[in-house]
Design an enzyme around this catalytic site. Structure first.
Site, short mmCIF file in Angstrom:
data_model
loop_
_atom_site.label_atom_id
_atom_site.label_comp_id
_atom_site.label_asym_id
_atom_site.label_seq_id
_atom_site.Cartn_x
_atom_site.Cartn_y
_atom_site.Cartn_z
N SER A 21 39.29 41.00 41.12
CA SER A 21 40.08 41.26 39.93
C SER A 21 39.28 42.02 38.89
O SER A 21 38.10 41.75 38.65
CB SER A 21 40.55 39.93 39.35
OG SER A 21 41.16 40.11 38.09
N ASN A 69 30.14 43.85 31.27
CA ASN A 69 31.47 44.20 30.76
C ASN A 69 31.96 43.11 29.82
O ASN A 69 31.66 41.93 29.98
CB ASN A 69 32.46 44.44 31.90
CG ASN A 69 33.28 43.21 32.24
OD1 ASN A 69 34.28 42.91 31.60
ND2 ASN A 69 32.83 42.47 33.26
N LEU A 73 40.01 40.96 29.23
CA LEU A 73 41.30 40.72 29.89
C LEU A 73 42.43 41.59 29.32
O LEU A 73 43.54 41.13 29.12
CB LEU A 73 41.69 39.24 29.79
CG LEU A 73 40.74 38.27 30.50
CD1 LEU A 73 41.11 36.83 30.17
CD2 LEU A 73 40.78 38.49 32.01
N CYS A 130 37.87 31.53 30.92
CA CYS A 130 38.34 32.09 29.65
C CYS A 130 38.18 31.08 28.52
O CYS A 130 38.20 29.88 28.75
CB CYS A 130 39.80 32.50 29.77
SG CYS A 130 40.06 33.78 30.97
N ASN A 192 32.00 34.16 39.29
CA ASN A 192 32.41 35.06 38.24
C ASN A 192 31.13 35.64 37.62
O ASN A 192 30.03 35.33 38.06
CB ASN A 192 33.24 34.29 37.19
CG ASN A 192 34.21 35.20 36.46
OD1 ASN A 192 33.95 36.37 36.25
ND2 ASN A 192 35.34 34.64 36.05
#
Length: 303
Positions: A21, A69, A73, A130, A192
């Protein structure tokens, strides 16, 4: 050709190669470079309940053997995806998975419920890294209690394959993996990005507008491999491995460490054809070593 089929819970993939993703758009952006139908799966960019603008620029920075980065989102929300993106991708002959993110448990559940209604989306990847604004900015994925809470709520609302994406920014990733397994996760994906930062020495300022960001690329591979191996020995559910996979050899190493499938991320920015090359490379490895099925590699590390 060797048998490349693998299973992630009830989800059967034609091969273990998926795209991560945030690095592959909605897949259609890469259609001019590769045959999308050759991939095991495509995980579309992070999707939230409502439109998100993302963070201010600059929000990407190159680092030695990697990149940072802090995109934040950026997306147009789940309803936009359903109305505009899904009709364009649903007939492509591969599995599309949606990476679901949220700022609260309620957001996660509402987004997952909307995705569940799409016939051609067989799974979601739940991003629990998140900010949890209701808990003072803590990430859901950094404590067993908060990780379990969001997975429990989404599991009650989402009937299809549920993959939970784990954060490496924890003391013991196996504790988080066991917590989400206990609440009904069908699989976990890891890792992640790692929290990092870059500084412009001439300006004496952070390179990123957010000061810190997520580190990915070849430099994180040893950490990702270690965490996949540890998690493989801690849970019974399948693992999707990612973090620094730049070629077929990297992918094979993740399979040997215990991953049932892998995701290609940052490498897509360097070579838009890399995911297809990795599929071919895994097959060549199996044929050269007279291995009939890729499943024989999973967890096959010899100690």
């Amino acid at each position: 050709m060797a048998d490349l089929n693998v299973n992630i819970g009830a989800l059967s993939l034609k091969n273990p190669v998926m795209t991560a993703s945030g690095t592959f758009g909605y897949g259609e952006e890469f259609a001019d470079f590769i045959d999308l139908s050759r991939l095991g799966g495509i995980i579309v960019k992070g999707t939230t309940l409502h439109h998100q603008e993302g963070n201010p620029y600059p929000r990407m920075a190159e680092t030695p053997s990697g990149m940072l980065n802090a995109v934040g989102l950026q997306n147009k929300g789940v309803d936009y995806f359903i109305e505009h993106i899904y009709p364009r991708i649903k007939e492509i002959d591969t599995h599309f998975l949606v990476n679901v993110s949220g700022a609260s448990v309620e957001d996660y559940v509402a987004t997952a419920e909307k995705i569940a209604a799409l016939d051609r989306i067989p799974a979601i990847e739940l991003n629990i890294s998140c900010p949890n604004v209701k808990e003072g900015g803590m990430a859901f994925g950094t404590s067993c209690q908060s990780a379990a809470a969001v997975v429990r709520a989404v599991r009650a609302a989402y009937p299809k394959t549920l993959i939970v994406k784990l954060s490496p920014n924890v003391t013991d990733i196996t504790e988080i993996a066991r917590a989400v397994e206990a609440e009904g996760a069908d699989a976990v994906s890891l890792i992640n990005t790692l929290l990092g930062m870059a500084i412009d020495a001439q300006r004496r300022r952070p390179v990123l507008s957010t000061v810190t960001g997520g580190l990915s690329g070849a430099c994180v591979k040893p950490i990702a491999l270690r965490m996949v191996w540890q998690t493989y020995h801690a849970v019974k559910i399948p693992i999707v491995g990612l973090g620094g996979i730049m070629n077929a050899t990297d992918a094979i190493e993740f399979l040997l460490a215990g991953a049932s499938a892998i995701e290609v991320g940052t490498a897509n920015f360097i070579d838009p054809q890399i995911s297809e090359k990795i599929v071919d490379g895994i097959n060549e490895y199996l044929e050269e070593n007279h291995i009939a099925s890729v499943k024989e590699l999973i967890g096959g590390l010899i100690l």
